[in-house]
Design an enzyme around this catalytic site. Sequence first.
Site, short mmCIF file in Angstrom:
data_model
loop_
_atom_site.label_atom_id
_atom_site.label_comp_id
_atom_site.label_asym_id
_atom_site.label_seq_id
_atom_site.Cartn_x
_atom_site.Cartn_y
_atom_site.Cartn_z
N ARG A 280 0.80 -1.22 0.00
CA ARG A 280 0.00 0.00 0.00
C ARG A 280 0.84 1.28 0.00
O ARG A 280 0.58 2.19 -0.78
CB ARG A 280 -0.88 -0.03 1.25
CG ARG A 280 -1.93 1.06 1.32
CD ARG A 280 -2.66 1.03 2.67
NE ARG A 280 -2.91 -0.30 3.14
CZ ARG A 280 -4.02 -1.01 2.86
NH1 ARG A 280 -4.98 -0.48 2.15
NH2 ARG A 280 -4.15 -2.23 3.34
N CYS A 348 -25.90 -4.25 -8.75
CA CYS A 348 -27.19 -4.57 -8.15
C CYS A 348 -27.10 -5.10 -6.75
O CYS A 348 -27.49 -6.26 -6.49
CB CYS A 348 -27.94 -5.54 -9.04
SG CYS A 348 -28.40 -4.74 -10.56
N1 LLP Z 1 3.57 -8.89 3.47
C1 LLP Z 1 2.62 -9.78 3.76
C2 LLP Z 1 3.02 -11.10 4.29
C3 LLP Z 1 1.27 -9.46 3.60
O1 LLP Z 1 0.34 -10.34 3.91
C4 LLP Z 1 0.91 -8.19 3.10
C5 LLP Z 1 -0.48 -7.81 2.89
C6 LLP Z 1 1.95 -7.28 2.78
C7 LLP Z 1 3.26 -7.67 2.99
C8 LLP Z 1 1.68 -5.90 2.25
O2 LLP Z 1 0.97 -5.12 3.16
P1 LLP Z 1 0.74 -3.57 2.90
O3 LLP Z 1 2.09 -2.88 3.00
O4 LLP Z 1 0.15 -3.41 1.57
O5 LLP Z 1 -0.19 -3.15 3.98
N2 LLP Z 1 -6.94 -6.02 0.82
C9 LLP Z 1 -6.63 -5.30 2.04
C10 LLP Z 1 -5.19 -5.47 2.44
C11 LLP Z 1 -4.76 -6.90 2.59
C12 LLP Z 1 -3.32 -7.00 2.95
C13 LLP Z 1 -2.83 -8.41 2.83
N3 LLP Z 1 -1.46 -8.58 3.15
C14 LLP Z 1 -6.99 -3.84 1.84
O6 LLP Z 1 -7.46 -3.48 0.78
O7 LLP Z 1 -6.83 -3.04 2.75
#
Ligand code: LLP
Length: 421
Positions: A280, A348
Amino acid sequence: KHCFSKFEDGFLYCENNKVEDIFNSVEESPFYLYSKPQISRNVEAYSEALEGLDSIIGYAIKANNNLKVLEHLRKLGCGAVLVSGNELRLALRAGFDPTKCIFNGNGKLLEDLKLAAEAGVFVNVDSEFDLENIVEAAKSTKKKINVLLRINPDVDPQVHAYVATGNKNSKFGIRNEKLQWFLDEVKAHPNELKLVGAHCHLGSTITKVDIFRDAAVLMVNYIDQIRAQGFEIKYLNIGGGLGIDYHHAGAVLPTPMDLINTVRDLVLSRDLNLIIEPGRSLIANTCCLVCRVTGVKTNGTKNFIVGTGSMAELIRPSLYDAYQHIELISPPSPGAHASTFDVVGPVCESADFLGKDRELPTPDKGAGFVVHDAGAYCMSMASTYNLKMRPSEYWVEEDGSVEKIRHGESFEDYMRFFDGL
Ligand code: LLP
């Protein structure tokens, strides 16, 4: 500097391009619009923060898997974090250095582990059965696999339950009371496994760096214990999870520099190579979903802006009740009054909304609006529900030109799944 901002003329710009101009030249709606320079600036923020440390930036491909984006991140020096065989294949296609890639996941398949062994990427061990499969993959490919133990440190990331991963009842990782069993297993397989590090990932959208500090303190203690048994491990992987400012309301959130500085002394004191896995915080703010107003309506006490974008392209509001900032791309028409709107799509079901109770000028039919911070977990989580096809993606280049970086899907693409059946 942030790529998407309103200039004094009241129009939204992406770098120096009026989004309205791009909106008028692109025929389809919605579409995703990125700033390529913003991607570079985001990586730069991490690279600067990591100066003086041995480190790997393992970009979490699940956040956004556009091939052009991946190639750009790879050229900027990033590695990649992969959670499926296809993400691994894609990372290799995008040219990522396998020695900067980590294959992670709680349900990795044997066939994908074999692919990982052949490619020579790091593999995280998540459970007893996972270790068994990793050993089998090593045996059948005759490759020794560099593994990290994914330890579940039981630190509360203080985020939505759906994106918390490092608490003790989570489906991910190994709890500390089992650590010795895993160390013994690694010792029993000297030809198959080389233990090179320890990993944790607490969750996503984390906005307090103390949380990372707490986990890192626990993790270096585990590393001390592991080293005391003669393992020469050198990687500490603290995962991803740094949150971003979705609200655009002037809050000051921790930066990559703040994050790295809070663990720097621990990493240096143990002479470790630090792996981080941002998704993110590298990619979310580089992109908007650009939509068109189909119409405005009122029911009961509610005003609705009905647009072309929906939960099919951007599910985070529906799934996590997430806030993503919405604004019109051009100044309102003279006399347009502001109201409180739910911004919804055409899908929908009532879960289909992009934003609730937003104060916005009443837009004209056909006006453009954007949903901000759509670079992470939007296109990669997009569906074709209601046969809304996944949209095209564009970016603004360093020189200001606009380039298509992914074709939208079409009805013909869908019909092809039935060819010859
Ligand atoms: N490393 C691992 C082991 C992870 O499971 C994840 C994200 C990341 C790194 C990256 O995390 P970030 O820096 O992006 O926070 N769909 C959800 C987020 C799910 C995150 C899953 N794991 C949302 O839209 O907020």
